[in-house]
Design a protein around this motif. Structure first.
Motif, short mmCIF file in Angstrom:
data_model
loop_
_atom_site.label_atom_id
_atom_site.label_comp_id
_atom_site.label_asym_id
_atom_site.label_seq_id
_atom_site.Cartn_x
_atom_site.Cartn_y
_atom_site.Cartn_z
N GLY A 131 -9.32 7.10 1.52
CA GLY A 131 -9.80 8.06 2.99
C GLY A 131 -9.23 6.52 3.57
O GLY A 131 -8.96 6.75 5.02
N PHE A 132 -8.65 5.57 2.96
CA PHE A 132 -7.85 5.02 4.47
C PHE A 132 -6.32 5.15 3.74
O PHE A 132 -5.45 4.77 3.06
N LYS A 133 -5.86 4.89 4.86
CA LYS A 133 -4.41 5.06 5.20
C LYS A 133 -4.07 3.72 5.30
O LYS A 133 -4.19 3.42 7.15
N PRO A 134 -3.14 2.72 4.98
CA PRO A 134 -2.13 1.52 5.80
C PRO A 134 -0.98 1.92 6.88
O PRO A 134 0.21 1.93 6.30
N GLY A 135 -1.57 2.49 8.09
CA GLY A 135 -0.43 2.35 8.87
C GLY A 135 0.30 3.21 8.70
O GLY A 135 -0.24 4.61 8.51
N GLU A 136 1.96 3.63 9.32
CA GLU A 136 3.33 3.51 8.46
C GLU A 136 3.40 2.77 7.43
O GLU A 136 4.70 3.90 7.15
N THR A 137 3.16 2.61 6.64
CA THR A 137 3.74 3.07 5.12
C THR A 137 4.57 3.71 4.62
O THR A 137 3.67 4.89 4.66
N ASP A 138 5.37 3.70 4.12
CA ASP A 138 5.61 5.18 3.42
C ASP A 138 6.32 4.47 2.04
O ASP A 138 7.95 4.48 2.26
N VAL A 139 6.00 4.16 0.81
CA VAL A 139 7.05 3.45 -0.20
C VAL A 139 8.11 4.64 -0.56
O VAL A 139 9.31 4.37 -1.32
N THR A 140 8.27 5.10 -0.19
CA THR A 140 9.82 6.86 -0.57
C THR A 140 11.02 5.76 0.26
O THR A 140 11.66 6.27 0.36
N SER A 141 10.07 5.78 1.25
CA SER A 141 11.32 4.83 2.26
C SER A 141 11.47 3.41 2.32
O SER A 141 12.71 2.89 2.70
N GLY A 142 11.05 2.72 1.70
CA GLY A 142 10.55 1.33 0.88
C GLY A 142 9.93 0.48 1.88
O GLY A 142 10.17 -0.38 2.73
N LYS A 151 -3.98 -4.68 5.78
CA LYS A 151 -4.58 -5.45 6.49
C LYS A 151 -5.43 -4.64 6.82
O LYS A 151 -6.87 -5.50 7.19
N THR A 152 -5.53 -4.30 8.15
CA THR A 152 -7.09 -3.57 8.66
C THR A 152 -7.21 -2.20 8.04
O THR A 152 -9.22 -2.80 7.89
N MET A 159 -12.11 -1.65 3.68
CA MET A 159 -12.72 -1.32 3.00
C MET A 159 -13.81 -2.53 2.22
O MET A 159 -14.80 -2.14 1.62
N LYS A 160 -13.63 -3.82 2.34
CA LYS A 160 -14.70 -5.32 2.54
C LYS A 160 -15.77 -4.26 3.03
O LYS A 160 -16.77 -5.14 1.96
N ILE A 176 -3.01 -9.53 -1.74
CA ILE A 176 -4.88 -9.47 -2.02
C ILE A 176 -5.15 -10.43 -0.44
O ILE A 176 -5.20 -10.90 0.14
N TYR A 177 -7.09 -10.01 -0.40
CA TYR A 177 -7.91 -10.17 0.62
C TYR A 177 -8.96 -11.53 0.16
O TYR A 177 -9.79 -10.20 -0.85
N ASP A 178 -9.61 -11.46 -0.13
CA ASP A 178 -10.53 -12.57 -0.28
C ASP A 178 -11.78 -12.41 0.45
O ASP A 178 -13.18 -13.08 0.88
#
Length: 342
Positions: free
Chosen positions: A205-216, A224-225, A230-231, A258-260
């Motif tokens: 249920g987490f969506k990373p902003g305006e990322t759209d893999v189909t448009s690159g 990051k948000t 999630m962490k 990656i995020y630690d």
């Protein structure tokens, strides 16, 4: 003594059209075997680990062929239960340019989907193990498999085993609502969470902003948000995503993040010409596990190794990533020339 790692899931018979033929053109199929967690086990065996794959396969020649295929690449098959009626099948049509690849599943009622908890001795399986990896595909294949997955996770944690998951949402297997209900519960056992932007949204249920893999278009601040969220929610040690920029079915940009809990680190990026992208994410997971276990948790090295390994996998036919540590190291140290080695 090599490190013992365990993966559990379904290995399937893969029937691929030849070259770039469409299903409607095909008069024969190429045969290989593969499946998310089996692919990870093969990678780890290639890297010298004591890799064990857990599943159930029928006591017939096709089931035996799947076992033999794993053994051929050094995977330990001692914990594979035998029985049930069928091996799952999937058909693959490889895309090119703007035409995407297509997968058709024929895996209902496969042996592992119908397996019982009594088929496996998880205390023995996780004895002396250092790592357990599963994916969101396994609990998706049946309600029995979802219960089996949680029993395996409980046993892994009892034995102090580090657990990783590749969220791997498959819309042909379950709905986002079903995925969230099952997978949110399983996250309590997970130390390292791997998933792309669709997985994070559909499974947790987490969506990373305006990322759209189909448009690159990649919006890293969005990742990051959600990584922080999630962490905070699940207490993961590491949250990881591959970053695929899909220019076409033939050409992709490939990197990872990656995020630690303190630092976000993005790997170098590779522009890859794709031979076979099936198993690309699994090769990334295998590379990440190897990198973390072999470097005493140097997560930057682990991420670079994972991205390099999976970039190479995209150049190899079949589900399995048949590369060595030396080949990955050569790439991540700067030699991406592809010159003949002699």
């Amino acid at each position: 003594m090599s490190k013992k790692v365990v993966t559990m899931g379904e290995i399937m018979l893969r029937l691929s059209t030849k070259g770039y033929e469409r299903f409607t053109q095909a008069e024969s199929f190429d045969v290989v075997y593969g499946g998310g967690e089996a692919n990870v086990a093969v990678s780890l065996a290639n890297y010298g680990f004591d890799a064990h794959f857990v599943t159930k396969l029928p006591e017939n020649p096709i089931g035996q062929s799947a076992v033999n295929h794993l053994r051929r690449f050094g995977v330990n098959t001692d914990y594979i239960a035998r029985g049930g009626d069928r091996v799952g099948i999937y058909y693959l049509e490889t895309g090119a340019s703007m035409r995407p690849s297509k997968v058709v599943y024929d895996r209902a009622d496969s042996a592992i989907a119908e397996a019982d908890i009594e088929d496996f001795d998880f205390d023995e399986i996780f004895k002396d193990a250092e790592w357990f990896h599963f994916s969101g595909i396994t609990p998706a294949i049946s309600k029995k498999a979802a219960v089996l997955t949680e029993k395996a996770l409980i046993a892994a944690k009892k034995h102090g085993v580090t657990v990783s998951v590749d969220l791997n949402y498959r819309k042909k297997l379950w709905t986002p609502e079903e995925a969230k209900e099952v997978m949110t519960n399983l996250m309590q056992y997970v130390d390292v969470c791997i998933g792309n932007e669709e997985d994070a949204e559909k499974v947790l249920g987490f969506k990373p902003g305006e990322t759209d893999v189909t448009s690159g278009n990649l919006e890293l601040d969005g990742y990051k948000t959600i990584f922080k969220q999630m962490k905070e929610k699940f207490g993961f040690k590491y949250v990881v995503t591959t970053l695929r920029e899909s220019y076409s079915a033939s050409d992709n940009g490939w990197s990872a993040l990656i995020y630690d809990g303190n630092e976000f680190y993005r790997s170098k990026k590779y522009d890859i010409r794709i031979v076979d992208r099936v198993g690309g994410g699994d090769s990334f997971a295998g590379g990440l596990i190897y990198g973390l276990l072999s470097s005493n948790d140097d997560f930057k090295y682990a991420l670079e190794f994972a991205v390099g390994a999976s970039a190479l996998k995209h150049t190899i036919k079949g589900d399995f990533n048949l590369v060595t540590v030396d080949e990955v190291e050569t790439l991540i140290n700067g030699d991406a020339s592809g010159r003949v080695q002699r």
